[in-house]
Design a protein around this motif. Structure first.
Motif, PDB file in Angstrom:
ATOM      1  N   GLY A  54      32.318  65.372  34.338  1.00 41.06           N
ATOM      2  CA  GLY A  54      32.123  66.761  33.899  1.00 41.06           C
ATOM      3  C   GLY A  54      31.259  67.543  34.885  1.00 41.06           C
ATOM      4  N   ILE A  55      30.141  66.946  35.294  1.00 44.79           N
ATOM      5  CA  ILE A  55      29.204  67.615  36.202  1.00 44.79           C
ATOM      6  C   ILE A  55      29.862  67.827  37.572  1.00 44.79           C
ATOM      7  CG2 ILE A  55      27.014  67.388  37.423  1.00 44.79           C
ATOM      8  CD1 ILE A  55      26.218  67.606  34.709  1.00 44.79           C
ATOM      9  N   LEU A  56      30.521  66.794  38.075  1.00 45.47           N
ATOM     10  CA  LEU A  56      31.132  66.901  39.406  1.00 45.47           C
ATOM     11  C   LEU A  56      32.164  68.017  39.440  1.00 45.47           C
ATOM     12  CD1 LEU A  56      31.651  63.277  40.732  1.00 45.47           C
ATOM     13  CD2 LEU A  56      30.409  65.135  41.849  1.00 45.47           C
ATOM     14  N   ARG A  57      32.993  68.069  38.405  1.00 42.50           N
ATOM     15  CA  ARG A  57      34.019  69.118  38.376  1.00 42.50           C
ATOM     16  C   ARG A  57      33.389  70.496  38.195  1.00 42.50           C
ATOM     17  NH1 ARG A  57      39.115  67.237  38.670  1.00 42.50           N
ATOM     18  NH2 ARG A  57      39.576  65.171  37.833  1.00 42.50           N
ATOM     19  N   LEU A 169       8.677  77.351  32.435  1.00 43.93           N
ATOM     20  CA  LEU A 169       8.601  76.032  33.062  1.00 43.93           C
ATOM     21  C   LEU A 169       9.692  75.912  34.123  1.00 43.93           C
ATOM     22  CD1 LEU A 169       7.335  73.270  33.255  1.00 43.93           C
ATOM     23  CD2 LEU A 169       8.694  72.532  31.294  1.00 43.93           C
ATOM     24  N   PHE A 170       9.261  75.788  35.381  1.00 42.72           N
ATOM     25  CA  PHE A 170      10.215  75.637  36.483  1.00 42.72           C
ATOM     26  C   PHE A 170      10.556  74.166  36.675  1.00 42.72           C
ATOM     27  CE2 PHE A 170       7.742  79.464  37.745  1.00 42.72           C
ATOM     28  CZ  PHE A 170       8.770  80.377  37.593  1.00 42.72           C
ATOM     29  N   CYS A 171      11.827  73.906  36.839  1.00 38.03           N
ATOM     30  CA  CYS A 171      12.252  72.548  37.126  1.00 38.03           C
ATOM     31  C   CYS A 171      13.664  72.611  37.681  1.00 38.03           C
ATOM     32  CB  CYS A 171      12.229  71.683  35.869  1.00 38.03           C
ATOM     33  SG  CYS A 171      13.302  72.273  34.563  1.00 38.03           S
ATOM     34  N   TYR A 172      14.077  71.555  38.335  1.00 46.52           N
ATOM     35  CA  TYR A 172      15.415  71.519  38.884  1.00 46.52           C
ATOM     36  C   TYR A 172      16.436  71.593  37.745  1.00 46.52           C
ATOM     37  CZ  TYR A 172      19.303  70.399  41.843  1.00 46.52           C
ATOM     38  OH  TYR A 172      20.495  70.455  42.497  1.00 46.52           O
ATOM     39  N   SER A 173      17.479  72.425  37.931  1.00 46.67           N
ATOM     40  CA  SER A 173      18.345  72.796  36.811  1.00 46.67           C
ATOM     41  C   SER A 173      19.303  71.698  36.367  1.00 46.67           C
ATOM     42  CB  SER A 173      19.133  74.055  37.159  1.00 46.67           C
ATOM     43  OG  SER A 173      19.878  73.847  38.339  1.00 46.67           O
ATOM     44  N   PHE A 174      19.592  70.736  37.224  1.00 44.49           N
ATOM     45  CA  PHE A 174      20.490  69.653  36.838  1.00 44.49           C
ATOM     46  C   PHE A 174      19.710  68.348  36.736  1.00 44.49           C
ATOM     47  CE2 PHE A 174      23.632  66.468  38.858  1.00 44.49           C
ATOM     48  CZ  PHE A 174      23.864  65.860  37.637  1.00 44.49           C
ATOM     49  N   GLY A 175      19.582  67.850  35.536  1.00 45.38           N
ATOM     50  CA  GLY A 175      18.921  66.565  35.330  1.00 45.38           C
ATOM     51  C   GLY A 175      17.535  66.739  34.746  1.00 45.38           C
ATOM     52  N   LYS A 176      16.618  67.329  35.541  1.00 43.40           N
ATOM     53  CA  LYS A 176      15.247  67.493  35.075  1.00 43.40           C
ATOM     54  C   LYS A 176      15.197  68.416  33.861  1.00 43.40           C
ATOM     55  CE  LYS A 176      12.382  66.107  37.357  1.00 43.40           C
ATOM     56  NZ  LYS A 176      11.604  66.758  38.418  1.00 43.40           N
ATOM     57  N   ALA A 177      15.933  69.523  33.937  1.00 46.43           N
ATOM     58  CA  ALA A 177      15.914  70.502  32.842  1.00 46.43           C
ATOM     59  C   ALA A 177      16.365  69.854  31.536  1.00 46.43           C
ATOM     60  CB  ALA A 177      16.810  71.696  33.190  1.00 46.43           C
ATOM     61  N   GLN A 178      17.442  69.094  31.593  1.00 43.57           N
ATOM     62  CA  GLN A 178      17.976  68.477  30.381  1.00 43.57           C
ATOM     63  C   GLN A 178      17.047  67.366  29.879  1.00 43.57           C
ATOM     64  OE1 GLN A 178      19.865  69.048  33.190  1.00 43.57           O
ATOM     65  NE2 GLN A 178      20.613  70.963  32.323  1.00 43.57           N
ATOM     66  N   ARG A 179      16.412  66.664  30.808  1.00 47.83           N
ATOM     67  CA  ARG A 179      15.473  65.619  30.406  1.00 47.83           C
ATOM     68  C   ARG A 179      14.295  66.237  29.656  1.00 47.83           C
ATOM     69  NH1 ARG A 179      12.054  62.048  34.655  1.00 47.83           N
ATOM     70  NH2 ARG A 179      11.014  60.667  33.187  1.00 47.83           N
ATOM     71  N   ILE A 180      13.820  67.374  30.135  1.00 49.20           N
ATOM     72  CA  ILE A 180      12.705  68.056  29.474  1.00 49.20           C
ATOM     73  C   ILE A 180      13.136  68.548  28.094  1.00 49.20           C
ATOM     74  CG2 ILE A 180      11.266  70.137  29.565  1.00 49.20           C
ATOM     75  CD1 ILE A 180      11.122  69.676  32.628  1.00 49.20           C
ATOM     76  N   PRO A 199      24.756  76.394  31.869  1.00 46.25           N
ATOM     77  CA  PRO A 199      26.060  75.721  32.014  1.00 46.25           C
ATOM     78  C   PRO A 199      25.918  74.200  32.088  1.00 46.25           C
ATOM     79  CG  PRO A 199      25.815  77.478  33.644  1.00 46.25           C
ATOM     80  CD  PRO A 199      24.494  77.329  32.977  1.00 46.25           C
ATOM     81  N   LEU A 200      24.826  73.715  32.664  1.00 48.03           N
ATOM     82  CA  LEU A 200      24.615  72.268  32.765  1.00 48.03           C
ATOM     83  C   LEU A 200      24.251  71.687  31.400  1.00 48.03           C
ATOM     84  CD1 LEU A 200      22.949  72.595  36.180  1.00 48.03           C
ATOM     85  CD2 LEU A 200      24.885  71.105  35.742  1.00 48.03           C
ATOM     86  N   ASN A 201      23.509  72.478  30.602  1.00 51.12           N
ATOM     87  CA  ASN A 201      23.230  72.038  29.231  1.00 51.12           C
ATOM     88  C   ASN A 201      24.536  71.796  28.496  1.00 51.12           C
ATOM     89  OD1 ASN A 201      20.548  72.418  29.785  1.00 51.12           O
ATOM     90  ND2 ASN A 201      20.343  74.319  28.611  1.00 51.12           N
ATOM     91  N   ARG A 202      25.479  72.718  28.701  1.00 54.44           N
ATOM     92  CA  ARG A 202      26.775  72.620  28.034  1.00 54.44           C
ATOM     93  C   ARG A 202      27.471  71.307  28.431  1.00 54.44           C
ATOM     94  NH1 ARG A 202      29.264  77.342  30.006  1.00 54.44           N
ATOM     95  NH2 ARG A 202      27.431  78.448  29.232  1.00 54.44           N
ATOM     96  N   VAL A 203      27.468  70.995  29.732  1.00 53.08           N
ATOM     97  CA  VAL A 203      28.123  69.763  30.188  1.00 53.08           C
ATOM     98  C   VAL A 203      27.446  68.530  29.569  1.00 53.08           C
ATOM     99  CG1 VAL A 203      28.759  68.380  32.200  1.00 53.08           C
ATOM    100  CG2 VAL A 203      28.780  70.864  32.359  1.00 53.08           C
ATOM    101  N   TYR A 204      26.117  68.552  29.495  1.00 53.04           N
ATOM    102  CA  TYR A 204      25.393  67.421  28.892  1.00 53.04           C
ATOM    103  C   TYR A 204      25.775  67.279  27.413  1.00 53.04           C
ATOM    104  CZ  TYR A 204      22.199  65.759  32.558  1.00 53.04           C
ATOM    105  OH  TYR A 204      21.671  65.157  33.671  1.00 53.04           O
ATOM    106  N   ARG A 205      25.810  68.412  26.708  1.00 58.28           N
ATOM    107  CA  ARG A 205      26.158  68.343  25.275  1.00 58.28           C
ATOM    108  C   ARG A 205      27.565  67.820  25.097  1.00 58.28           C
ATOM    109  NH1 ARG A 205      23.399  73.740  24.957  1.00 58.28           N
ATOM    110  NH2 ARG A 205      21.312  73.280  24.154  1.00 58.28           N
TER     111      ARG A 205
END
Lengths: 340, 102
Positions: A54-57, A169-180, A199-205
């Protein structure tokens, strides 16, 4: 025989005729994870671990020629047996195991030891030769358990609510953001996400990762009172932009392993630094290397010389691999991070 | 000492002058007079004459952390401040003390 060698295009497997995370376009690219310095556009064929599809696409285009493999499943290509194993770095991140003529090599990409609930946890894989990163390859980098860091973030957020200030809160948008998002106490107040994060939150969900509800920050009006109670998750690039004006009075923080040093935090000019990394710390790197049982270790990026020298002192055959992978987690070049 | 360390952490955790002022007011409102005097001395940049030579500090840090000397030096190069480097490589302390600043 070396199963992987460094070429101008990237790390290359001569026996299988493919590249791992190439930085120049090639015919066959095996991708460890979707961060911009590891997964680039322009390759003809992609192979990656299934949870990363999902993320790659989303990042490289829906129409890329992508084949995926579940973790642990083997694929035979030109006599090379290839499989993916969880790297615990971000959703879909994988170590690549290669076996050929009785020789086993593992290329780790980027990895993190502590499991976080937003991706499959790191699994050590036995091998003869281990290709490791060394982003935080110095003994000064030792992480606190993440529960402690999330408690600090919660406390900061609560104090800001009491002072009627927004918490950015600043953080990298892919990975770190979702972890937080996964780790903080979402009951404290509303959570807003920057346009690069949402959009990355959506892919994670969609991948089944539990994230609290988030509001797209662009939909909230400038003087909306919820701003004064909100936690806003945004990429570092938003910090210097006019995008910040909408929040009025705010306190800002930055979540990154680099925040371990006071100097890096001061140079950022933020109120708070939260030491949270999606890479292994120094004890984590040494533990992972030991777990592989490898006698030969290739170090790709970060504090290469330091880790190589340290491993040699411990009797391992270590050497550096010259690559173009990023060594600063806050500096992943990322086209998706336009202000929005 | 703990109250002063907390004050320092608070001062360090904000870029706002008002917040720094508030943190100092809160500290001085409750600090014992002899501690408060030392706090003023330190906050205005005072440094007592060095009691432990830098070389001894370095050697102790290397011994207690168990690092090779070169690895400690590499760490120092990355951090840029000796006191901070030492604090980052030492193991977590098992004991704590509640002595005052004075």
């Amino acid at each position: 025989m070396d199963l992987v060698i460094a070429r101008p295009e990237g790390l290359y497997c001569p026996a299988g005729d493919f590249y791992i995370d190439p930085w120049r376009p090639v015919e066959r690219a095996v991708i460890t994870h979707a961060h911009g310095d590891h997964a680039r556009g322009g390759n003809q064929h992609y192979l990656a671990a299934a949870p990363g599809e999902g993320i790659l696409r989303a990042r490289l285009g829906q129409d890329i020629h992508l084949q995926t493999l579940p973790y642990g499943e083997r694929l035979l290509h030109h006599g090379v047996t290839l499989s993916f194993h969880p790297a615990g770095h971000v959703l879909g991140s994988a170590q690549v195991r290669l076996e050929y003529g009785g020789e086993v090599w593992v290329a780790s990409g980027d990895y993190k030891i502590e499991p976080d609930g937003t991706c499959a946890p790191f699994e050590p894989v036995r091998c003869h030769t281990f290709i490791t990163e060394s982003t935080f390859g110095l003994p000064i980098y030792r992480w606190q358990p993440q529960a402690q860091v999330f408690a600090e973030i919660n406390q900061w957020w609560q104090a800001n609510i009491a002072a009627e200030k927004a918490s950015v809160l600043f953080c990298y948008s892919f990975g770190k953001a979702q972890r937080i998002l996964h780790g903080i106490d979402a009951s404290l107040g509303p959570i807003l996400a920057h346009g690069a994060v949402e959009p990355l939150n959506r892919v994670y969900r969609e991948a089944g990762i539990r994230l609290p509800p988030t509001i797209y920050a662009g939909e909230v009006k400038k003087n909306d009172p919820i701003m004064r109670q909100a936690l806003i998750i945004a990429p570092p690039s938003a910090g210097a932009s006019t995008w910040m004006r909408r929040f009025g009075d705010y306190s800002d923080g930055f979540a990154s392993g680099w925040m371990r040093l006071r100097g890096t935090r001061r140079r950022r000019g933020v109120d708070r630094g939260f030491v949270l990394s999606d890479h292994a710390d120094w004890p984590g790197l040494l533990w992972a290397i030991e777990q592989t049982g490898a006698e030969r270790v290739m170090v790709t990026h970060g504090s290469v010389a330091v880790l190589v020298r340290h491993l040699r002192e411990r009797g391992l055959d270590a050497q550096g691999f010259s690559t173009e992978y990023g060594d600063h987690e806050e500096e992943h070049t990322d086209a998706a991070e336009v202000p929005a | 000492m703990k109250a002063f360390a907390l004050l320092y952490a608070e001062l360090d955790a904000t870029t706002s002058s008002n917040a720094k002022l508030a943190a100092m007011q809160a500290y001085f409102a409750q600090a014992a007079p002899q501690d408060a005097a030392w706090a003023v001395y330190f906050l205005s940049g005072g440094r007592p004459r060095q009691l432990v030579p830098v070389r001894a500090l370095r050697e102790l840090a290397v011994t207690i952390s168990g690092l090779s000397t070169w690895l400690f030096e590499e760490s120092y190069q990355a951090v840029g401040d000796l006191a901070e480097t030492i604090s980052l490589v030492l193991p977590e302390a098992a004991h704590s003390s509640s002595e005052g600043l004075a």
